[in-house]
Design a protein around this motif. Structure first.
Motif, mmCIF file in Angstrom:
data_model
loop_
_atom_site.group_PDB
_atom_site.id
_atom_site.type_symbol
_atom_site.label_atom_id
_atom_site.label_comp_id
_atom_site.label_asym_id
_atom_site.label_seq_id
_atom_site.Cartn_x
_atom_site.Cartn_y
_atom_site.Cartn_z
ATOM 1 N N MET A 13 -7.540 -37.207 0.751
ATOM 2 C CA MET A 13 -8.090 -36.459 -0.379
ATOM 3 C C MET A 13 -7.322 -35.142 -0.527
ATOM 4 O O MET A 13 -7.164 -34.388 0.445
ATOM 5 C CB MET A 13 -9.570 -36.163 -0.132
ATOM 6 N N PRO A 14 -6.745 -34.850 -1.715
ATOM 7 C CA PRO A 14 -5.942 -33.638 -1.878
ATOM 8 C C PRO A 14 -6.784 -32.389 -1.694
ATOM 9 O O PRO A 14 -7.970 -32.357 -2.041
ATOM 10 C CB PRO A 14 -5.425 -33.752 -3.325
ATOM 11 N N SER A 15 -6.166 -31.349 -1.095
ATOM 12 C CA SER A 15 -6.881 -30.087 -0.894
ATOM 13 C C SER A 15 -7.068 -29.384 -2.235
ATOM 14 O O SER A 15 -6.353 -29.620 -3.198
ATOM 15 C CB SER A 15 -6.103 -29.186 0.063
ATOM 16 N N MET A 16 -8.063 -28.516 -2.274
ATOM 17 C CA MET A 16 -8.387 -27.776 -3.487
ATOM 18 C C MET A 16 -7.248 -26.835 -3.876
ATOM 19 O O MET A 16 -6.548 -26.297 -3.020
ATOM 20 C CB MET A 16 -9.671 -26.982 -3.240
ATOM 21 N N GLU A 17 -7.045 -26.652 -5.182
ATOM 22 C CA GLU A 17 -6.080 -25.666 -5.661
ATOM 23 C C GLU A 17 -6.735 -24.290 -5.627
ATOM 24 O O GLU A 17 -7.878 -24.123 -6.044
ATOM 25 C CB GLU A 17 -5.663 -26.004 -7.101
ATOM 26 N N TRP A 18 -5.992 -23.312 -5.112
ATOM 27 C CA TRP A 18 -6.524 -21.962 -4.986
ATOM 28 C C TRP A 18 -5.694 -20.991 -5.821
ATOM 29 O O TRP A 18 -4.503 -21.217 -6.075
ATOM 30 C CB TRP A 18 -6.508 -21.509 -3.527
ATOM 31 N N GLU A 19 -6.333 -19.899 -6.208
ATOM 32 C CA GLU A 19 -5.650 -18.827 -6.941
ATOM 33 C C GLU A 19 -5.881 -17.508 -6.214
ATOM 34 O O GLU A 19 -7.002 -17.183 -5.838
ATOM 35 C CB GLU A 19 -6.192 -18.721 -8.372
ATOM 36 N N ALA A 20 -4.809 -16.757 -6.015
ATOM 37 C CA ALA A 20 -4.930 -15.423 -5.419
ATOM 38 C C ALA A 20 -5.253 -14.408 -6.515
ATOM 39 O O ALA A 20 -4.768 -14.519 -7.643
ATOM 40 C CB ALA A 20 -3.632 -15.043 -4.718
ATOM 41 N N VAL A 21 -6.060 -13.437 -6.168
ATOM 42 C CA VAL A 21 -6.372 -12.324 -7.076
ATOM 43 C C VAL A 21 -6.026 -11.043 -6.327
ATOM 44 O O VAL A 21 -6.573 -10.776 -5.250
ATOM 45 C CB VAL A 21 -7.853 -12.330 -7.495
ATOM 46 N N ILE A 22 -5.109 -10.260 -6.917
ATOM 47 C CA ILE A 22 -4.535 -9.114 -6.198
ATOM 48 C C ILE A 22 -4.630 -7.853 -7.047
ATOM 49 O O ILE A 22 -4.316 -7.858 -8.238
ATOM 50 C CB ILE A 22 -3.053 -9.373 -5.847
ATOM 51 N N GLY A 23 -5.059 -6.785 -6.433
ATOM 52 C CA GLY A 23 -5.013 -5.458 -7.041
ATOM 53 C C GLY A 23 -4.312 -4.508 -6.084
ATOM 54 O O GLY A 23 -4.384 -4.681 -4.858
ATOM 55 N N LEU A 24 -3.633 -3.516 -6.612
ATOM 56 C CA LEU A 24 -2.865 -2.583 -5.776
ATOM 57 C C LEU A 24 -3.437 -1.173 -5.857
ATOM 58 O O LEU A 24 -3.913 -0.737 -6.909
ATOM 59 C CB LEU A 24 -1.400 -2.565 -6.199
ATOM 60 N N GLU A 25 -3.375 -0.472 -4.747
ATOM 61 C CA GLU A 25 -3.619 0.966 -4.706
ATOM 62 C C GLU A 25 -2.294 1.597 -4.302
ATOM 63 O O GLU A 25 -1.839 1.437 -3.171
ATOM 64 C CB GLU A 25 -4.720 1.310 -3.709
ATOM 65 N N LEU A 26 -1.672 2.280 -5.246
ATOM 66 C CA LEU A 26 -0.310 2.800 -5.061
ATOM 67 C C LEU A 26 -0.370 4.314 -4.904
ATOM 68 O O LEU A 26 -0.939 5.009 -5.750
ATOM 69 C CB LEU A 26 0.554 2.412 -6.260
ATOM 70 N N HIS A 27 0.202 4.814 -3.835
ATOM 71 C CA HIS A 27 0.136 6.238 -3.526
ATOM 72 C C HIS A 27 1.510 6.858 -3.749
ATOM 73 O O HIS A 27 2.464 6.541 -3.033
ATOM 74 C CB HIS A 27 -0.310 6.449 -2.077
ATOM 75 N N VAL A 28 1.607 7.725 -4.740
ATOM 76 C CA VAL A 28 2.883 8.336 -5.118
ATOM 77 C C VAL A 28 2.871 9.818 -4.751
ATOM 78 O O VAL A 28 2.029 10.572 -5.242
ATOM 79 C CB VAL A 28 3.136 8.200 -6.635
ATOM 80 N N GLN A 29 3.780 10.232 -3.877
ATOM 81 C CA GLN A 29 3.906 11.661 -3.583
ATOM 82 C C GLN A 29 4.698 12.317 -4.703
ATOM 83 O O GLN A 29 5.820 11.906 -5.015
ATOM 84 C CB GLN A 29 4.580 11.868 -2.239
ATOM 85 N N LEU A 30 4.113 13.346 -5.304
ATOM 86 C CA LEU A 30 4.716 13.983 -6.471
ATOM 87 C C LEU A 30 5.776 14.991 -6.047
ATOM 88 O O LEU A 30 5.642 15.669 -5.023
ATOM 89 C CB LEU A 30 3.631 14.668 -7.301
ATOM 90 N N LEU A 31 6.819 15.098 -6.861
ATOM 91 C CA LEU A 31 7.919 16.015 -6.570
ATOM 92 C C LEU A 31 7.549 17.426 -6.993
ATOM 93 O O LEU A 31 7.648 17.786 -8.165
ATOM 94 C CB LEU A 31 9.185 15.569 -7.301
ATOM 95 N N THR A 32 7.118 18.209 -6.038
ATOM 96 C CA THR A 32 6.825 19.623 -6.275
ATOM 97 C C THR A 32 7.437 20.419 -5.135
ATOM 98 O O THR A 32 7.645 19.885 -4.037
ATOM 99 C CB THR A 32 5.311 19.890 -6.327
ATOM 100 N N ALA A 33 7.696 21.705 -5.375
ATOM 101 C CA ALA A 33 8.274 22.538 -4.321
ATOM 102 C C ALA A 33 7.253 22.845 -3.232
ATOM 103 O O ALA A 33 7.594 22.934 -2.055
ATOM 104 C CB ALA A 33 8.811 23.836 -4.926
ATOM 105 N N SER A 34 5.991 22.991 -3.627
ATOM 106 C CA SER A 34 4.952 23.358 -2.662
ATOM 107 C C SER A 34 3.835 22.318 -2.665
ATOM 108 O O SER A 34 3.787 21.426 -3.507
ATOM 109 C CB SER A 34 4.394 24.748 -2.973
ATOM 110 N N LYS A 35 2.913 22.478 -1.729
ATOM 111 C CA LYS A 35 1.821 21.527 -1.573
ATOM 112 C C LYS A 35 0.787 21.687 -2.691
ATOM 113 O O LYS A 35 0.868 22.598 -3.511
ATOM 114 C CB LYS A 35 1.195 21.685 -0.194
ATOM 115 N N LEU A 36 -0.199 20.794 -2.695
ATOM 116 C CA LEU A 36 -1.149 20.762 -3.800
ATOM 117 C C LEU A 36 -2.048 21.984 -3.841
ATOM 118 O O LEU A 36 -2.389 22.480 -4.917
ATOM 119 C CB LEU A 36 -1.999 19.484 -3.704
ATOM 120 N N PHE A 37 -2.426 22.515 -2.670
ATOM 121 C CA PHE A 37 -3.370 23.638 -2.654
ATOM 122 C C PHE A 37 -2.883 24.828 -1.832
ATOM 123 O O PHE A 37 -3.656 25.712 -1.493
ATOM 124 C CB PHE A 37 -4.731 23.173 -2.113
#
Length: 484
Positions: free
Chosen positions: A1-25
């Motif tokens: 008996m063939p195995s069930m077909e599956w679908e992946a569901v993917i979401g990303l959390e992307l962390h981008v360090q911003l180009l600044t001369a100094s820190k955020l605070f």
């Protein structure tokens, strides 16, 4: 008996360090590539009595990326405290945006390679929010050390909708974001240094159904390749367990690149575990119409629209359009040459930029996109070839290098100085062709027995003899005529 077909569901959390001369605070340098704990202060270490002060440049960089992703910009913004204890978090909490993310909605255009060619897809973005980065733990022998250089560096977290369905699409999404932040100049996007990091949320469900499965988060993936490989493993792991009747528990996993496996780390926290509340030491910040207008003016041409224009209107291929839109400087150089010549010359200009110019720059430390070569000089160089004054080979090998290096001479003056404008006439070329062919009877015999690729070899030998001055198309015709 063939195995069930599956679908992946993917979401990303992307962390981008911003180009600044100094820190955020704080005024500490936003540089975490130097010796540990050399860019810290009482403020970034959260000593008692210190107060944060918001970095305006970080706001501008975040808005710029939001606009490029077609997002809605939040005008009145608040910061919150996200409370949790970890050794690399100096305050014992993180200043972040929980209730008012700076950008809402929007989408990112990605390109995924299929058997039929490149397929374009839009990935919806749920939101983008500003926050301060944590420090970094260094594990050496039996000790753990903390480097706080990175603590407080401005970070923009981008949360996508679960619109991705394969490791290839996730890798393409990360590639597209890295390319966009570099194009906009909001981040260097160097994943190996931690400037761009990725967490992946993935679940599987029976194909054709809409109900989401239980998601698992894979933390801190720092390369496009690792994102692809971690997802390949995790999707197969979840499918195997579900087919064995083992339910998937919501939790966080890490990725071991040496063994190419994901492994459990901890049960997944919920939002209430962090005890968010408004940051009392920072007033709300407002993005005004004038600030938004100023950021709009700083934006380079839309990378996405340029890709469409180059392919659909100028007839360039995907690869050419992709490479020509890597940086605003390259776009400007290409656009100026189109203006000086014509849209019909797009393919020729692209061939020069992506061929001999890029090859020379790859082996010589000159400024991009074209060293000291100006758009006007490239246009003149192309015209010299088109009007028969010189050949492509001579132009690429003898005229281009000094132009890239900054010679004060124009291409025409340089061609005259080097004697490249004096092409041999047809009779001289014919004599040269005869001399070359008479010297290699064995190769002529091979050519006539079916090795037609030798024609290019004959052309090359004549080009050498004429020091690249002759027209290769004319040589080609003369050789074919003689070999008949």
């Amino acid at each position: 008996m063939p195995s069930m077909e599956w679908e992946a569901v993917i979401g990303l959390e992307l962390h981008v360090q911003l180009l600044t001369a100094s820190k955020l605070f704080s005024a500490d340098a936003a540089d975490f590539t130097t010796e540990p704990n050399t860019h810290i202060s009482a403020i970034s270490l959260a000593h008692p009595g210190t107060l944060p002060r918001l970095n305006r440049k970080a706001i501008e960089q975040a808005v710029k990326l939001g606009l490029a992703c077609h997002a809605e910009i939040t005008r009145i913004n608040y910061f919150d405290r996200k409370n949790y204890f970890y050794p690399d978090l100096p305050k014992g909490y993180q200043i972040t945006q929980h209730h008012t993310p700076i950008c809402k909605g929007g989408y990112l255009t990605i390109y995924v390679e299929h058997a039929s060619g490149m397929v374009r897809k839009t990935i919806r973005i749920h939101h983008m929010h500003l926050e301060e980065d944590a420090g970094k733990l260094l594990h050496r022998e039996h000790h753990a050390w903390v480097d706080f250089n990175r603590a407080g560096v401005p970070l923009l977290e981008i949360v996508t909708e679960p619109d991705l369905h394969s490791p290839e699409e996730a890798a393409a999404c990360l590639t597209a974001l890295r390319r966009l932040v570099r194009y906009l100049g909001v981040s260097d996007g160097n994943m190996e240094e931690g400037s761009l990091r990725c967490d992946v949320n993935v679940s599987v469900r029976p194909a054709g159904t809409q109900t989401l499965g239980t998601k698992v988060e894979i933390k801190n993936l720092n390369s496009v390749r690792f994102v692809r490989k971690a997802l390949e493993y995790e999707i197969n792991r979840q499918i195997t367990e579900l087919e064995q009747g083992i339910p998937i528990a919501q939790h966080t996993r890490g990725y071991d690149e040496q063994r190419n496996i994901t492994y459990p780390q901890r049960q997944k926290e919920m939002a209430h575990d962090y005890r968010y509340f408004p940051e009392p030491d920072l007033a709300p910040f407002v993005i005004t119409d004038s600030m938004l207008g100023s950021i709009h003016q700083q934006m380079p041409p839309s990378q996405e629209l340029l890709m469409d224009t180059y392919q659909n209107e100028l007839g360039l291929g995907f690869s050419e359009a992709w490479q020509l839109t890597e940086s605003p400087a390259t776009v400007q150089f290409f656009t100026e040459n189109l203006r000086l010549l014509s849209p019909a010359a797009a393919k020729t200009i692209a061939n020069w930029l992506l061929g001999p110019i890029r090859a020379y720059l790859n082996s010589h430390p000159l400024q991009e996109p074209a060293g000291h070569l100006t758009p006007g000089q490239l246009a003149e160089l192309i015209q010299l070839i088109e009007n028969g004054t010189t050949t492509f080979t001579a132009a690429a090998q003898q005229l281009l290098p000094p132009l890239l290096e900054g010679t004060p001479l124009s291409p025409a003056q340089l061609a005259e100085q080097l004697g490249l404008h004096n092409q041999p006439d047809k009779q001289e070329l014919l004599a040269c062709v005869d001399e070359i062919l008479h010297a290699m009877p064995d190769k002529i015999k091979q050519y006539r027995s079916g090795k037609k690729g030798l024609l290019g070899y004959f052309v090359g030998e004549v080009m050498k003899k004429t020091q690249g001055k002759a027209n290769p198309q004319l040589i080609h015709e003369l050789i074919r005529e003689r070999l008949k």
